[in-house]
Scaffold this active site. Structure first.
Site, PDB file in Angstrom:
ATOM      1  N   ASP A   1       1.258  -0.808   0.507  1.00 27.27           N
ATOM      2  CA  ASP A   1      -0.477  -0.345  -0.198  1.00 27.27           C
ATOM      3  C   ASP A   1       0.772   1.173  -0.398  1.00 27.27           C
ATOM      4  O   ASP A   1       1.913   1.434   0.218  1.00 27.27           O
ATOM      5  CB  ASP A   1      -1.048  -0.056   1.507  1.00 27.27           C
ATOM      6  CG  ASP A   1      -1.967   0.998   1.567  1.00 27.27           C
ATOM      7  OD1 ASP A   1      -2.454   1.536   0.332  1.00 27.27           O
ATOM      8  OD2 ASP A   1      -1.595   1.733   2.522  1.00 27.27           O
TER       9      ASP A   1
ATOM     10  N   THR B   1      -2.493   1.298  -4.722  1.00 25.43           N
ATOM     11  CA  THR B   1      -3.403   2.104  -4.068  1.00 25.43           C
ATOM     12  C   THR B   1      -4.043   2.669  -4.394  1.00 25.43           C
ATOM     13  O   THR B   1      -4.391   2.291  -5.961  1.00 25.43           O
ATOM     14  CB  THR B   1      -2.303   3.324  -3.860  1.00 25.43           C
ATOM     15  OG1 THR B   1      -2.372   4.445  -3.667  1.00 25.43           O
ATOM     16  CG2 THR B   1      -1.925   3.890  -5.463  1.00 25.43           C
TER      17      THR B   1
END
Length: 1195
Positions: free
Chosen positions: A431, A707
């Site tokens: 992430d 993301t």
């Protein structure tokens, strides 16, 4: 590149405010009226649980359950009643456990064929099952605690005519909930009203989609006006009719039925579970989805039983060993059949020894051999492995190098069975927000009129307070004395700060005599705060004005037009009239769009120099991976404004193509601008992120960033953390389409893209085929062994071909960044790589939006961030910082893999070295399945006599130190290629063990043949074999240990001591008199070793087993080094004479734009329409003009 651009392959049109998902497989989102009515089967009535509870759904056969789930969640695998049966069911899915159970049953059912009591195997099996059960129980207790923490979070629920403090688990659909600032939304709710103007509600969704900017939600106008008191809410009987629960995070359709009317609902009216309320005092909502029906829980996925590559290999080897034992037993039984027939013919007078038929005796002999040779797959190996896994996990917990002092957080191995796989990771899926970055924006540098201003180390305000504004924020680290000194005299500098104080959508409020800015994004807050520190203080705004304190003088600007950011414009402008009556346009945005709009005619040489210097500063800032915005302005004449305003008003009232018309009008005014400068903001990375990524890349680990944030910010972070580099060719979506279409047409190989990076959006990603629409089905296909081979000629469906080629192209790239992806898309990307690349995957994240990805990957790492502990509670390992991942993999992971591989190879070798002798002995014992060794030696060989050296190898062995492991990440590649334990290593151990057994048995037999001496009887021969085998395997462990400490010496010493002490005890006269059948070897070992002749035989056996192996290894290493040296020389020669291969047609790269701005479109409309405004009850102390006080509003 805009994430909403053309995607490959063509996807169904996505609705507004939605992101195309990998799991969106049906027809287009926009559906006909009949189809839409069919979808709207979810009916929830406010304040009426009786009505909502009447809806049922089929559960199993005729049994029905409530359709609407409660808000309580259970993510644990077991409960009090299911733990024992379910855990035993899972454990006996391991082939080794089932095999051991079968042997125990055979020993118990046929005690006459057992070489040792059945409980000698049953006790270790119970111990093994107990160890694994405790481990699973501890892991599951952690999940229960996490569930309890979440379910017992407080909330305010409407009961009767009062809001009472309840817990999340008490909520059901239809309940009304009151939330306050910083509260987390407990369930998916329809926003009914709020204390903000027009019932707006601001939410932070970083824990859901990774975006750092605030989003606003708005209640329906009817509920905003009608539901103004608790009494009106208590009598509210509205019914929400909407779609069934689904995983589409940014999409919702439905309507509210109330008092005979219908009001349309969309995602802008919905508060999702997991969002955090921000900048909103109080808001009210009605629960429509609860518990596992909420969108975030639908994206969380299920718990999958994770195993390692070595576990899967060992399962196959166990099957091979079982088959080998059965075949050998059958062969030896055939030998018995022939021997018995011959024996009965010659010795007819001994028929009483064979009371049963030949067939019955053969069956008994077969079972006897199976039991006797079952120790070739020793249970002690699996028990010892569990202790090794546990020990290596404890070492991770104890590592002070991975301790994060600021938060008092050590690393923690939450799973003990995956340590070995940490040394085999091929792909890391990370992430961005909160994982790579700190989510802190700081004003780092600026360039004004071609001059770059950097922060100074000393605190200027303390040394010279007169230079600093009275409103200065002392937390801002950007301070420059030269810039402070010229701000009073330099017109360009003044316009620069004035633009930052005026051109934004920030709101301001006064709290505790301090100005507090409420920005839609941290970027804007940093810019406005910087202007504030240099004398241009944003004080207040109304629907059509902005009040700024400029160098101590309050000035009010009339806002004539506010032109908002969006992903296409990449800029924002504000048209204002200053107190003197002049009109100015202030614009900020990406350098790529602003430079095109600068005034070009009659540009003075000075302006050309300023532009060139600014471009040079942009290049410098881009290399420093700072996020830049260009600032420009111009003066607008009154006549020009009147003509433009007329077209602007006409465009605003259009019913069709309004957005396009407004965009064209904005384009007209945003021309011939004068460049002021650029701002540079740092999206601060976590410490050590670039170094960690570079080191992992050297270890052949590929890193993908997944993301939910915008592409510009993700790419900027990619450069900041050195995942991307300036010499990389960036593959955008159009290039990817062209490459894959060309590959599909020509069927040639994909182009070589080693120095390329792929950047795609969630809307572009291909959808899985219908067979894999469900994630559970996808996970099953990942684990299925019968997947098509990569080069198979079997016809493939277009969807499978599309997946395979896309993954193949992505995996050839040096880096991959996927933007605007949903939590479920993250998990599916991981699953696709697992499916087609067969590589070990690791996912790391810190928020609830990463949970599904963490569960799907082979290894899940949760960062203990500021967004809660959801990621940690669902992870296998917990870290405090991303940089600790380097040590976790390259040190602990590589060590664990090396230790376990060496442990397994040695254990297999020593087991075969001892137990293969039983097969050779069968040829000399009439194939009667008589055991050669003393029963206590067989029972304790793996438990005591060789356990300590094996444990030392599994826990403490090191080939290189931790410092060298970090300095030489290339060593990690061995684990990715399975070099240390594979089928070839297994067969090497078999050959080595078989050779040792052959030497020990036949050398001893040959020397003692036809000689009456100390080893002429069966028991003496068995003792010599025991000693020869034990000392041979001990010499082998001495040769393979590389990291010698006092512990290794003591381990070997005590192992030999255990043998001496226990053997003397078991062969004592006292125990023999107590139970002659249990302890038949009375004083045999003591008598045998007292003869020098026997000691020489033992030494000869050990020498013949050790010296040839040692010589072979020395010669092999020498030849290996020589071969490596020759290969390096050949590679150098090839590089010199190599003809360059055309990889891809590459366009010369221009200067890279480092523009990145996390801002949501729409705030400008809220301001200009007055929706966001709140009338102040009092007057701010920052307003010095009493006559103007009535026109100033505060938020």
């Amino acid at each position: 590149m805009d994430g909403s651009g053309k995607g490959w392959p063509p996807a169904d049109p996505a609705p507004p405010h939605s992101s195309a998902s990998l799991c969106s497989l049906g027809p287009g989102e926009a559906q006909g009226e009949e189809e839409e009515k069919a979808v709207f089967t979810w009916e929830v009535k406010a304040n009426d649980r009786t009505y909502n509870n009447q809806f049922k759904e089929k559960a199993f056969l005729c049994w029905q359950r409530r359709k609407y789930k409660g808000n309580i969640i259970h993510t644990a695998k077991y409960n009090f009643f299911s733990f024992l049966p379910l855990n035993l069911y899972e454990q006996f899915h391991r082939i080794s456990n089932s095999y051991f159970l079968l042997i125990i049953i055979l020993q118990g059912a046929f005690p006459e064929i057992s070489t040792m009591p059945w409980f000698t195997l049953f006790a270790p099996l119970v111990c093994l099952l107990l160890i694994r059960a405790i481990r699973d129980l501890v892991d599951d207790i952690g999940r229960h605690k996490s569930d309890s923490t979440i379910n017992n979070r407080p909330c305010e629920m409407l009961v009767g005519e009062r809001f009472l403090h309840k817990k999340w688990k008490d909520l059901h659909v239809g309940d009304l909930v009151r939330l306050h600032d910083t509260n987390i939304v407990p369930a998916d709710m329809v926003l009914l009203s709020s204390t903000e103007p027009s019932s707006l509600c601001y939410v932070e969704t970083a824990d859901i989609d990774g975006e750092t900017n605030l989003k606003y939600k708005q209640a329906l106008l009817v509920t905003h006006h009608e539901l103004t008191t608790i009494k009106s809410m208590a009598s509210f009987q509205g019914k929400v009719v909407c779609e069934e629960p689904n995983s589409r995070m940014h999409y919702f359709t439905g309507h509210l039925e109330w008092e005979g009317k219908k009001y349309s609902l969309d995602s802008g009216n919905i508060l999702l579970r997991g969002c955090k309320i921000r900048n909103t005092d109080t808001c009210y909502g009605m629960v429509i989805y609860a518990g596992f029906d909420t969108k975030i829980m639908r994206n969380c996925g299920k718990i999958h039983l994770k195993g390692t590559k070595i576990d899967r290999l060992m399962n196959k080897l166990v099957i091979m060993i079982c088959i080998f034992v059965v075949l050998i037993s059958m062969a030896l039984t055939l030998g018995f059949w022939s021997k018995v027939t011959e024996f009965k013919t010659k010795h007819y007078y001994m028929l009483r020894m064979h009371m049963h038929s030949l067939t019955t005796e053969s069956i008994f002999i077969l079972v006897s051999f199976v039991v006797l040779l079952s120790v070739m797959m020793p249970m002690a190996m699996f028990i010892t492995a569990e202790f090794i896994y546990l020990g290596n996990s404890i070492f991770i917990d104890w590592d002070v190098e991975m301790y994060y002092a600021p938060q008092d957080l050590p690393a923690k191995a939450r799973s003990t069975s995956l340590n070995v796989q940490l040394g085999q990771v091929g792909y890391i899926f990370s992430d961005k927000t909160g994982t790579l970055t700190q989510n802190i924006m700081t004003f780092k540098k600026c360039c004004i009129n071609g001059i770059v201003y950097s922060p100074e180390q000393e605190n200027i305000c303390k040394e010279n307070p007169s230079l600093c504004s009275a409103f200065a924020d002392q937390k801002l680290l950007f301070r420059n004395s030269k810039l402070l000194s010229i701000v009073h005299t330099n017109k360009v500098v003044q316009e620069f700060w004035r633009l930052l104080a005026i051109c934004h959508t920030v709101m301001v409020e006064e709290k505790d005599n301090q100005l507090l800015y409420q920005a839609a994004s941290p970027d804007e807050e940093a810019l406005v705060t910087a202007a504030r520190n240099y004398g241009y203080v944003f004080l207040a705004r109304t629907q059509d004005s902005i009040t700024v304190m400029e160098l101590g003088e309050q000035r009010v600007y009339q806002v004539l037009a506010l032109m908002d950011f969006n992903s296409i414009r990449k800029r924002m402008s504000v048209l204002v009239r200053n107190p003197e009556g002049s009109i100015y346009l202030y614009t900020k945005g990406a350098d790529t769009v602003l430079f095109e709009r600068l005034h070009k005619k009659d540009m003075y040489r000075k302006k050309q120099i300023v532009k060139a210097a600014t471009e040079e500063a942009l290049t410098s800032f881009a290399k420093e991976t700072l996020r830049t915005l260009c600032l420009a302005y111009k003066k607008v004449e009154e006549d020009q404004y009147k003509e433009w305003n007329q077209r602007h008003q006409e465009a605003k009232i259009l019913l069709e193509n309004r957005a396009q018309a407004l965009h064209q009008v904005y384009e007209e005014i945003e021309q011939d601008l004068q460049l002021l400068g650029i701002t540079a903001i740092e999206d601060r990375l976590q410490d050590g992120v670039p170094e960690t990524i570079q080191c992992l890349k050297k270890g052949n680990i590929k890193i993908w960033v997944l993301t939910g944030d915008k592409q510009e910010t993700a790419v900027n972070i990619g450069y900041a953390c050195q995942l991307l580099s300036e010499d990389m060719h960036i593959l955008d979506e159009e290039q990817i389409i062209a490459i894959l279409e060309a590959y599909q047409e020509t069927k040639n190989n994909l182009p070589q893209v080693e120095m390329a990076a792929m950047i795609v959006s969630g809307e572009f990603l291909p959808s899985p085929p219908p067979s894999l629409a469900n994630q559970d089905q996808l996970m099953k296909s990942v684990a299925a062994p019968e997947l098509q081979n990569k080069d198979s000629n079997t016809p493939q469906s277009p969807e499978v071909w599309r997946e395979r080629t896309f993954v193949e192209l992505a995996c050839r790239c040096k880096a991959v960044i996927c933007c605007r992806v949903t939590p479920k898309q993250k998990a599916l990307i991981v699953a696709l790589v697992k499916k087609y690349k067969k590589a070990v995957t690791l996912a790391i994240g810190d928020g609830a939006n990463d949970v599904n990805m963490i569960k799907t990957a082979d290894i899940g790492v949760g960062l203990a961030g500021q967004e809660g502990m959801q990621a940690v509670q669902n992870s296998d390992y917990m870290l405090a910082q991303f940089r600790f991942l380097r040590r976790l993999l390259l040190v602990h992971g590589r060590w664990s893999y090396m230790r376990v591989c060496k442990f397994l190879r040695y254990f297999i070798y020593k087991t075969l070295a001892i137990m293969m002798v039983q097969i050779w002995f069968a040829f000399y014992s009439g194939f009667t399945s008589q055991p050669l060794y003393e029963g206590w030696f067989l029972a304790l060989f793996n438990l005591l006599y060789t356990t300590l050296p094996v444990l030392y190898i599994g826990l403490f062995e090191q080939d290189v130190s931790d410092e060298q492991s970090l300095e030489l990440p290339e060593l990690y590649i061995a684990g990715q290629k399975d070099e240390l334990f594979n089928y070839w290593v297994f067969f090497q151990a078999i050959i080595h063990g078989t050779g040792t057994s052959l030497v020990n048995f036949f050398m001893t037999l040959w020397i003692s043949h036809d000689i009456i001496g100390p080893i002429s009887d069966y028991q003496s021969f068995a003792t010599v074999m025991s000693l020869s085998g034990l000392l041979s395997v001990t010499m082998e462990v001495i040769l393979i240990i590389k990291y010698w400490t006092i512990l290794s010496v003591l381990a070997i010493f005590f192992s030999l001591c255990f043998y001496i002490v226990i053997t003397r005890a078991s062969q004592s006269f006292w125990l023999f008199t107590v139970s002659p059948t249990t302890f038949p070897f009375m004083s045999v070992e003591q008598n045998v070793v007292s003869h020098p002749y026997v000691l020489l035989v033992i030494m000869l056996n050990v020498s013949l087993n050790t010296l040839p192996v040692l010589a072979f290894r020395v010669i092999y290493q020498a030849l290996k080094q020589l071969r490596l040296k020759e290969e390096k020389e050949e590679e150098k020669a090839e590089e010199v004479g190599e003809v360059p291969i055309e990889e891809m047609a590459e366009v010369p790269r221009a200067r890279r734009s480092s523009y990145a701005f996390s801002h949501q479109e729409g705030y400008a409309d809220l301001i200009t329409q007055g929706t966001i405004m709140r009338r102040s009850l009092g007057f701010s102390k920052y307003s010095f003009d009493d006559d103007h006080s009535s026109s100033i509003d505060y938020v």
